[in-house]
Design a protein around this motif. Structure first.
Motif, PDB file in Angstrom:
ATOM      1  N   GLU A 317       0.823  -1.207   0.000  1.00 46.96           N
ATOM      2  CA  GLU A 317       0.000   0.000   0.000  1.00 46.96           C
ATOM      3  C   GLU A 317       0.858   1.259   0.000  1.00 46.96           C
ATOM      4  O   GLU A 317       0.520   2.264  -0.627  1.00 46.96           O
ATOM      5  N   ALA A 318       1.995   1.207   0.725  1.00 46.71           N
ATOM      6  CA  ALA A 318       2.896   2.356   0.769  1.00 46.71           C
ATOM      7  C   ALA A 318       3.461   2.655  -0.619  1.00 46.71           C
ATOM      8  O   ALA A 318       3.538   3.820  -1.041  1.00 46.71           O
ATOM      9  N   LYS A 323       3.385   6.039  -5.695  1.00 44.53           N
ATOM     10  CA  LYS A 323       3.152   6.222  -7.128  1.00 44.53           C
ATOM     11  C   LYS A 323       2.046   7.248  -7.363  1.00 44.53           C
ATOM     12  O   LYS A 323       2.126   8.069  -8.295  1.00 44.53           O
ATOM     13  N   GLN A 324       1.005   7.226  -6.523  1.00 36.51           N
ATOM     14  CA  GLN A 324      -0.053   8.238  -6.631  1.00 36.51           C
ATOM     15  C   GLN A 324       0.515   9.639  -6.370  1.00 36.51           C
ATOM     16  O   GLN A 324       0.130  10.610  -7.023  1.00 36.51           O
ATOM     17  N   GLN A 331       6.194  16.825  -4.951  1.00 36.62           N
ATOM     18  CA  GLN A 331       7.636  16.619  -4.983  1.00 36.62           C
ATOM     19  C   GLN A 331       8.102  15.873  -3.736  1.00 36.62           C
ATOM     20  O   GLN A 331       7.963  16.366  -2.621  1.00 36.62           O
ATOM     21  N   PRO A 332       8.688  14.660  -3.876  1.00 43.42           N
ATOM     22  CA  PRO A 332       9.221  13.948  -2.715  1.00 43.42           C
ATOM     23  C   PRO A 332      10.424  14.689  -2.128  1.00 43.42           C
ATOM     24  O   PRO A 332      11.124  15.418  -2.825  1.00 43.42           O
ATOM     25  N   LEU A 340       9.352   5.862   2.896  1.00 44.68           N
ATOM     26  CA  LEU A 340       8.987   4.905   1.857  1.00 44.68           C
ATOM     27  C   LEU A 340       9.874   3.662   1.805  1.00 44.68           C
ATOM     28  O   LEU A 340       9.375   2.538   1.683  1.00 44.68           O
ATOM     29  N   LEU A 341      11.187   3.851   1.888  1.00 41.60           N
ATOM     30  CA  LEU A 341      12.118   2.759   1.589  1.00 41.60           C
ATOM     31  C   LEU A 341      11.916   1.490   2.430  1.00 41.60           C
ATOM     32  O   LEU A 341      12.083   0.381   1.907  1.00 41.60           O
ATOM     33  N   PRO A 342      11.554   1.597   3.717  1.00 37.06           N
ATOM     34  CA  PRO A 342      11.299   0.346   4.459  1.00 37.06           C
ATOM     35  C   PRO A 342      10.221  -0.537   3.834  1.00 37.06           C
ATOM     36  O   PRO A 342      10.197  -1.745   4.087  1.00 37.06           O
ATOM     37  N   ALA A 343       9.342   0.036   2.996  1.00 37.63           N
ATOM     38  CA  ALA A 343       8.313  -0.776   2.327  1.00 37.63           C
ATOM     39  C   ALA A 343       8.957  -1.841   1.447  1.00 37.63           C
ATOM     40  O   ALA A 343       8.464  -2.980   1.361  1.00 37.63           O
ATOM     41  N   TYR A 344      10.050  -1.498   0.793  1.00 35.70           N
ATOM     42  CA  TYR A 344      10.716  -2.446  -0.100  1.00 35.70           C
ATOM     43  C   TYR A 344      11.425  -3.541   0.693  1.00 35.70           C
ATOM     44  O   TYR A 344      11.547  -4.672   0.217  1.00 35.70           O
ATOM     45  N   ALA A 345      11.864  -3.210   1.901  1.00 35.80           N
ATOM     46  CA  ALA A 345      12.449  -4.237   2.779  1.00 35.80           C
ATOM     47  C   ALA A 345      11.364  -5.187   3.269  1.00 35.80           C
ATOM     48  O   ALA A 345      11.600  -6.387   3.433  1.00 35.80           O
ATOM     49  N   ILE A 346      10.146  -4.664   3.514  1.00 40.64           N
ATOM     50  CA  ILE A 346       9.032  -5.507   3.960  1.00 40.64           C
ATOM     51  C   ILE A 346       8.647  -6.498   2.857  1.00 40.64           C
ATOM     52  O   ILE A 346       8.450  -7.689   3.107  1.00 40.64           O
ATOM     53  N   LEU A 347       8.558  -6.018   1.618  1.00 38.45           N
ATOM     54  CA  LEU A 347       8.132  -6.874   0.507  1.00 38.45           C
ATOM     55  C   LEU A 347       9.223  -7.839   0.062  1.00 38.45           C
ATOM     56  O   LEU A 347       8.925  -8.942  -0.402  1.00 38.45           O
ATOM     57  N   ALA A 348      10.501  -7.413   0.197  1.00 42.45           N
ATOM     58  CA  ALA A 348      11.648  -8.237  -0.230  1.00 42.45           C
ATOM     59  C   ALA A 348      11.478  -8.717  -1.674  1.00 42.45           C
ATOM     60  O   ALA A 348      11.698  -9.875  -2.007  1.00 42.45           O
TER      61      ALA A 348
END
Length: 585
Positions: A317-318, A323-324, A331-332, A340-348
């Motif tokens: 969801e993050a 992307k939305q 602007q990030p 945001l970045l911990p989301a990619y560690a969660i999904l692996a």
């Protein structure tokens, strides 16, 4: 006319009038003109125009005027051109206290607290008489650098010079003590203040929150209201943070309603705090509802919702929300990456990790040390040590800090490459970076997973003797696990008995797990008794003891342990599960 335009917030009109004056050819600027024009350039961040005006002032001989020089200092500092400001300052023949204050304050606003203190020390050495503005400028630097000793000297100076009557000075002192984690001194100072405004109370409330005492922060909120001080948006945001930390949903909702009645709910700092509070109280639907009521044009609410998704382990969801955010043209910023970045560690998910890696390169965020460290961890969790090491190698050796070293050491340790983890640890020490408790834990875990008993013990001794790091219970857990895996159960038990700190459930759990591997019932029963007492709701400990009894053929005892777990303690072992993501390639 130009001064009037600047004062009412219309600096561009002031510059246009200056150009009109020059074009007239009838009136030349004087020493009173240039400070106004330079300030207008600074307000508009037109540094190139300001440099041109500076050059013209030099041409007509006004560059040595103190008022002109002070305005130049402010303009260059506001634009972040510190070197030019310092050059102007060094060339000044006559420096007023305003000159010194401008430099100190300028360095603070440019995140150069050490330089601010250097200027202050130089000012005091030259015998310049400080004023209230000096004190208010230098105290934030003391707080940022945790230099409480200098802060106390400034406090003494405030009393000697009679600045105590200024509430801005008192609040600056309070903020310094809070940032230096000296809450007792901060509370004593607050008690000495006859007059407390909303800034005073908010500073104290923030202090308790930052020092992990959210309950005291909420109590102060009540006291503040009893004394007739009305909270502002910053106060509300701080109190909401305390509600989130304590998971006080009811209090948070009451405060939300109060903010609506006071028409504060649309303030971005309050919106962000509400989103964060509801997320911490495990009410993501309410977080999202608050977010949907925002303008969605500002970055902070997006960051807060991203952080809330991560806190609730909603990595997918993050990423969708991010992307939305990009589609909406928001602007990030640096905080977005951190959220945001911990989301990619969660999904692996390696493909998703490579996608965000490309985005970070394109947007220029990759070369921030903090981002690189998180990306190393992401690739490690995705099982790609090669990519993790490539990111690690991008950072020059002199810039590598303890965080990125810990990340790469942990990455190799988790994947069973203990020798490589130890090698990297030694490289880190040789590079001059001092290990902290987290790094020690990472390398000890690496030794444990790889069965490197001698290396693990050597590192443990190194930590105690050469680095003088006080061992944490996690370090002992690693060593117990290391000895247990190697079959040295008696050594592990003796180490537990000689620990200078009380063993926790993890220590006894590590010993119990080792006893199961090596079928040592006697020590396993001792470890199990302690584990049951310290962590009675962990079904895993009961399962381990039952497994130990079964391994040595004591089936009745194994069944008895399972009955105790289910019928007496009323625990159920949750079934394990795994997930597979299917993607159309």
């Amino acid at each position: 006319m130009m001064r009037m335009y600047v004062q009412i917030g219309r600096p561009l009109d002031a510059l246009n009038l200056f150009v009109e004056m020059l074009d007239s050819g009838q009136t030349l600027p004087d020493k009173f003109t240039y400070p106004v024009v330079i300030k207008a350039c600074g307000d508009l961040s037109l540094i190139d125009v300001g440099v041109g005006v500076h050059g013209q002032a030099c041409k007509f001989g006004f560059d040595s005027d103190t008022f002109v020089q002070n305005t130049l200092l402010a303009m260059y500092m506001n634009a972040g051109v510190r070197e030019t400001a310092q050059l102007v300052f060094d060339l000044m023949q006559k420096r007023t206290v305003i000159s010194w204050n401008t430099m100190i304050n300028g360095y603070i606003r440019n995140n150069c607290a050490e330089d601010a203190l250097r200027v202050y020390d130089r000012m005091m050495d030259e015998g310049v008489e400080p004023d209230c503005a000096t004190v208010v400028s230098v105290l934030p630097a003391c707080g940022l650098l945790k230099n409480v000793e200098l802060g106390r000297k400034v406090h003494t100076l405030v009393q000697e010079k009679g600045f105590w009557g200024n509430i801005i000075v008192r609040n600056a002192l309070l903020d310094m003590y809070v940032k230096c984690a000296q809450m007792k001194e901060a509370r004593v100072l607050a008690n000495q203040m006859d007059e407390k405004d909303v800034v005073t109370w908010t500073t104290l409330i923030n202090g308790y929150i930052l020092n992990g005492d959210a309950r005291s922060a909420l109590m102060l909120c009540r006291t503040m209201q009893c004394e007739g001080v009305k909270p502002n948006s910053v106060s509300v945001a701080s109190i909401l943070s305390a509600c989130g930390s304590l998971v006080y949903l009811k209090h948070g909702k009451c405060l939300h309603a109060w903010a609506i009645r006071q028409k504060l709910e649309s303030e971005v700092i309050v919106e962000t705090a509400l989103i964060d509070m509801y997320a911490k109280c495990n009410h993501g639907n309410l977080s999202y509802k608050v977010f949907m009521g925002t303008s969605k044009k500002r970055t902070a609410p997006w960051n807060a919702l991203l952080s809330g998704f991560i806190q609730n382990r909603l990595g997918g969801e993050a990423i969708k929300l991010f992307k939305q955010m990009l589609v909406k043209g928001v602007q990030p910023d640096n905080a977005t990456c951190n959220s945001l970045l911990p989301a990619y560690a969660i999904l692996a998910d390696l493909l998703q990790a490579m996608n965000i890696h490309c985005y970070l390169i394109k947007s220029g965020f990759l070369y921030r040390l903090e981002v690189a460290s998180i990306l190393v961890d992401i690739y490690s969790k995705c099982g790609s040590l090669g990519y993790a090491h490539q990111i690690f190698n991008i950072i020059p050796l002199k810039d590598k800090d303890i965080i990125i070293w810990s990340a790469i050491i942990a990455a190799y340790g988790k994947h069973g490459h203990g020798k490589m983890a130890v090698k990297l640890f030694n490289q880190m020490v040789l590079s001059g970076v001092k290990p902290n408790q987290v790094t020690i834990t990472c390398v000890l875990q690496a030794c444990s997973h790889a069965g490197l008993v001698d290396e693990g013990f050597s590192l443990f001794k190194f930590m105690l003797k050469q680095q003088q790091i006080i061992p944490h219970v996690d370090h002992y857990t690693c060593i117990i696990d290391l000895l247990g895996r190697a079959g040295r159960l008696n050594d592990a038990y003796n180490l537990i008995r000689s620990m200078p700190i009380t063993p926790n459930h993890a220590v006894w759990g590590a010993l119990l797990g080792a006893c199961v591997i090596h079928e040592n019932v006697e020590l396993g029963e001792v470890a199990a008794r302690w584990a049951f007492e310290l962590e009675p709701e962990n079904s895993g400990n009961y399962v381990l003891l039952a497994k130990l009894y079964a391994a040595v053929g004591r089936w009745r005892d194994a069944e008895k342990v399972r009955d105790i777990m289910v019928n007496e303690v009323r625990l159920r072992k949750l079934p394990a599960h795994s997930s597979v993501e299917v993607r159309n390639m």
